[in-house]
Design a protein around this motif. Structure first.
Motif, short mmCIF file in Angstrom:
data_model
loop_
_atom_site.label_atom_id
_atom_site.label_comp_id
_atom_site.label_asym_id
_atom_site.label_seq_id
_atom_site.Cartn_x
_atom_site.Cartn_y
_atom_site.Cartn_z
N TYR A 253 0.87 -1.07 -0.03
CA TYR A 253 0.04 -0.03 -0.08
C TYR A 253 1.01 1.29 0.00
CZ TYR A 253 -4.83 -1.76 0.31
OH TYR A 253 -5.98 -2.13 -0.05
N SER A 254 1.88 1.23 0.97
CA SER A 254 2.63 2.37 0.99
C SER A 254 3.39 2.77 -0.22
CB SER A 254 3.70 2.62 2.50
OG SER A 254 4.21 1.39 2.28
N PHE B 286 -0.48 3.93 -2.47
CA PHE B 286 -0.30 5.67 -2.01
C PHE B 286 1.05 6.32 -2.71
CE2 PHE B 286 -1.85 3.75 2.39
CZ PHE B 286 -3.07 3.90 1.99
N LYS C 80 2.93 8.83 -4.86
CA LYS C 80 2.43 9.99 -4.98
C LYS C 80 1.74 10.15 -6.61
CE LYS C 80 6.79 12.11 -6.39
NZ LYS C 80 6.73 12.46 -7.80
N ALA D 142 -1.74 8.17 -6.46
CA ALA D 142 -2.77 8.85 -5.58
C ALA D 142 -3.42 10.06 -6.36
CB ALA D 142 -2.23 9.10 -4.32
N LYS E 252 4.26 17.10 1.49
CA LYS E 252 3.69 15.91 2.14
C LYS E 252 4.04 16.02 3.29
CE LYS E 252 6.08 12.12 1.42
NZ LYS E 252 6.62 10.58 0.79
N GLU F 228 4.08 13.00 6.49
CA GLU F 228 3.64 11.61 6.53
C GLU F 228 4.32 10.94 7.96
OE1 GLU F 228 5.14 8.77 3.77
OE2 GLU F 228 2.93 9.11 2.77
N TRP G 81 -4.87 15.60 -0.39
CA TRP G 81 -5.41 14.26 -0.65
C TRP G 81 -4.84 13.66 0.90
CZ3 TRP G 81 -1.87 10.38 0.58
CH2 TRP G 81 -2.21 8.99 0.22
N ASN G 82 -5.48 12.60 1.39
CA ASN G 82 -5.07 11.98 2.54
C ASN G 82 -5.32 10.60 2.52
OD1 ASN G 82 -7.27 11.23 4.63
ND2 ASN G 82 -7.87 13.18 3.79
N ASN G 83 -4.79 9.69 3.24
CA ASN G 83 -4.87 8.24 3.05
C ASN G 83 -6.00 7.66 4.14
OD1 ASN G 83 -3.47 8.45 5.41
ND2 ASN G 83 -2.18 6.66 5.04
N PHE H 207 -4.13 4.59 7.67
CA PHE H 207 -4.01 3.09 7.21
C PHE H 207 -3.47 2.14 8.12
CE2 PHE H 207 -1.18 -0.03 4.83
CZ PHE H 207 -2.35 -0.76 4.38
N SER I 124 -0.91 9.98 6.34
CA SER I 124 -0.28 10.65 4.93
C SER I 124 -1.21 11.85 4.46
CB SER I 124 0.22 9.78 3.99
OG SER I 124 0.58 10.24 2.82
#
Lengths: 160, 491
Positions: free
Chosen positions: B260-261, B265, B267, B270, B348, B350, B391-393, B396, B452
């Motif tokens: 996922y990361s 995710f 950049k 996303a 960003k 994170e 944007w945000n995750n 997670f 993130s």
């Protein structure tokens, strides 16, 4: 907390149903209470299909697990909200329907399963005999209380 | 008891698969695969626009679904071996659920489903604020919008698609026996439903293995055969894993985090997915994409659903891109997708931290701070507001159930517990969730989450080529953000 979780929490509070979804019985109670609530016009927008224990919404499942998670982390944003009045009034009208009648010896989640199943199948078939026969076959553990449940649904205008 | 009459030939046909090598199929599975509802999955990419960044990420839900069918069968076999209770009919039901679990996916997979959820979430509410802000009623309180998640569309296909419905019934399977297995019916007590959806499920196993194979990154290299060999049943009937495979399971669960990361995710992935969601919301608003359950059901019955794939949506985007009355900011987004012009990540933030209320509130506050700057950036740098997005995750968590297990640890019946990997205890012959074992990495990591946040700008390249270079402009914007929200660890 997102709108969906706030609304769900206030909806369940209005029906005096716990948002705890730890056990199967807890989850069944929430699923069926929301279904019955939606039938009265207090519509949260969840779509239900027929599953092993009656009407069930996967979309609601996602939302109540998220609500449970929010509440567990101490999120109490719902406290600064209330339901719109027209919506709240509809739920007040059916609050008592959630209580198991004294003559019915069933846990609340089973009672709600029976009511929700009758409403769902009646919508599908519009036939009392067919619904009664289907439920007697599929839900033998609830068979003895089908008449009581039909009566209740009729009294509250949930079936025509 | 297994009898001759309920034996099923699961080796009617063999096909080659790049991940699992040979996959054997039964007769009903071959028929399902040949049905038009299933063939549609050839045209839906598993990972949406991820192939814009990782060219190999263009495999489809079609091959993934066959892989899930295969792995579900293997998990079932391991379960039966441990339980000594083989049942071909039951095995076939689970394999069918694995095969059909993604049959209701929207075009572009999760990007479109997320866009629909976003649209629905914003379109209605039945609540009003009662705090000092005053009574603020959300728009349109009496008409909630409905939508179906892909699992529910799968249910509707099983119930309403003539071809699938007939294949199931001709083989004496009821749709009602199959779809609860892939919709993760929360009202089913038996934990073997978790073959399809849980921490150690066939869906996730195939996804990680297949993505690793196609993308070329090593994050999904799980020793699945070893995990399968270590499946046991505890004294309470739970499926669990022998402690010998504890490290392998830890590794598998971490694979998801890395996948996922690094992939989902990423950049640019996303950024593209965010733009696609906005374009889809525009098309829903224009009534070009109809999302109500009634519309979906009608399109299944009429057969239109089977044209509803990635290419259909991409074509719609091309048509609206050419229309003169499509707003310029939407055209810019459409161009981004058609011509692969990614938005630029400006800043960003994170971190990996505990998944707690205070951390999540802090996370939301940071998102909100950044969102408040959008107007200022738009004004200061003469960029359309709709081209600037945060944007945000959505946080997670490293395991699917995360901290949910903690409160339920005494509750044997908890569905959430059933969704995690359980490790067998050789002394008590019971099992416990992996995160309760002090010798597991998950004991430390299951309560952790990746937070993130990113700010993207979709620059109009035609315009900015003639002005200052995008690099210069980006530096000015970063400086502007840093002045307005100082002391933040921008990366």
């Amino acid at each position: 907390m997102k709108n969906a979780q706030i609304t769900l929490k206030l909806f369940l509070d209005a029906l005096e149903i716990s948002p705890d979804v730890t056990t199967l019985e807890d989850r069944k109670k929430v699923q069926k209470a929301v279904y019955i609530g939606q039938t009265t016009g207090a519509d949260l927008g969840y779509t239900y299909g027929w599953y092993l224990l009656g009407p069930y919404s996967p979309e609601l499942t996602q939302d109540y697990f998220t609500l449970d998670s929010d509440l567990m982390t101490g999120d109490d944003e719902y406290k600064i909200y209330k339901l719109v009045e027209s919506f709240s009034n509809k739920l007040k009208g059916i609050r008592k329907l959630m209580d198991v009648p004294p003559r019915v010896n069933l846990p609340q989640e089973d009672w709600l399963e029976l009511l929700a199943s009758i409403i769902y199948k009646m919508k599908e078939t519009n036939d009392v005999d067919k619904t009664r026969k289907f439920l007697s076959q599929e839900k033998p553990h609830l068979r003895d209380h089908i008449d009581d449940a039909f009566k209740h649904c009729g009294e509250y205008g949930l079936i025509s | 008891m297994e009898t001759e009459s309920n034996r099923i030939n699961f080796e009617k046909k063999a096909i080659h698969d790049p991940v699992h090598n040979t996959i054997n199929l039964s007769e009903i599975e071959i028929k399902i695969i040949d049905a038009r509802a299933f063939q549609r999955l050839r045209n839906i990419k598993q990972l949406g626009l991820t192939s814009y960044v990782f060219p190999g990420a263009d495999y489809t839900r079609f091959s993934h679904s066959i892989g899930v069918c295969h792995l579900t069968g293997k998990l079932y076999d391991a379960y039966c071996k441990a339980k000594n209770r083989p049942d071909d009919i039951e095995k076939q039901k689970y394999r069918l659920a694995g095969l059909l679990h993604d049959i209701g996916h929207y075009p572009f997979s999760h990007a479109m489903e997320d866009a629909i959820k976003l649209y629905v979430e914003k379109s209605h509410s039945q609540i009003i604020r009662t705090d000092s802000v005053g009574f603020k009623q959300f728009e349109n309180p009496s008409h909630p919008m409905r939508y179906l998640e892909h699992e529910s569309i799968g249910r509707e296909i099983l119930l309403n698609d003539d071809e699938i419905n007939k294949i199931l019934k001709d083989n004496e399977f009821k749709p009602e026996e199959i779809y609860p297995l892939f919709t993760r019916d929360g009202e089913v007590k038996e934990n073997i439903t978790n073959f399809i959806s849980s921490d150690p499920d066939a869906d996730r196993l195939d996804y990680l293995l297949r993505s690793a194979h196609h993308i070329g990154l090593p994050y999904g290299s799980t020793d699945i055969e070893y995990i399968l060999r270590q499946i046991k049943i505890d004294t309470n009937g739970n499926i669990c894993i022998d402690p010998k495979a504890l490290r392998t399971v830890d590794h598998f669960l971490l694979c998801r985090y890395f996948d996922y990361s690094q992939v989902i995710f990423h950049k640019t992935v996303a950024g593209f997915e965010e733009i696609l969601k906005r374009v889809i919301v525009y098309l829903i608003n224009k009534n070009e994409i109809k999302i109500s359950p009634e519309n979906v059901k009608e399109s299944i019955l009429s057969g239109i659903w089977y044209e509803y794939d990635d290419a259909y949506i991409l074509n719609l985007i091309r048509i609206f891109y050419r229309k003169t009355d499509t707003p310029d900011d939407i055209k810019l987004m459409m161009k981004s997708i058609i011509e692969r012009k990614p938005p630029k990540e400006i800043v960003k933030m994170e971190c990996i931290a505990e998944s707690t209320k205070s951390k999540r509130e802090n996370f939301r506050a940071k998102i909100s701070d950044l969102e408040k700057l959008v107007d200022g950036i738009s004004h200061q740098f003469n960029i359309s507001k709709s081209s600037i997005f945060v944007w945000n995750n959505d946080t997670f968590e490293i395991t699917k159930v995360g901290r949910m297990v903690e409160r339920s640890e005494t509750e044997e019946d908890s569905d959430k517990i059933n969704q995690t990997v359980r490790i067998f205890n050789r002394i008590s012959e019971r099992s416990a969730p992996i995160m309760e074992r002090e010798d597991s990495l998950m004991n430390i990591l299951s309560n952790q989450a990746l937070y993130s946040i990113r700010l993207f700008i979709l620059f109009d390249l035609d315009r900015f080529n003639g002005e200052k270079s995008i690099e210069t402009r980006t530096k000015e914007i970063i400086k502007f953000i840093d002045e307005k929200i100082p002391h933040r660890d921008w990366k």
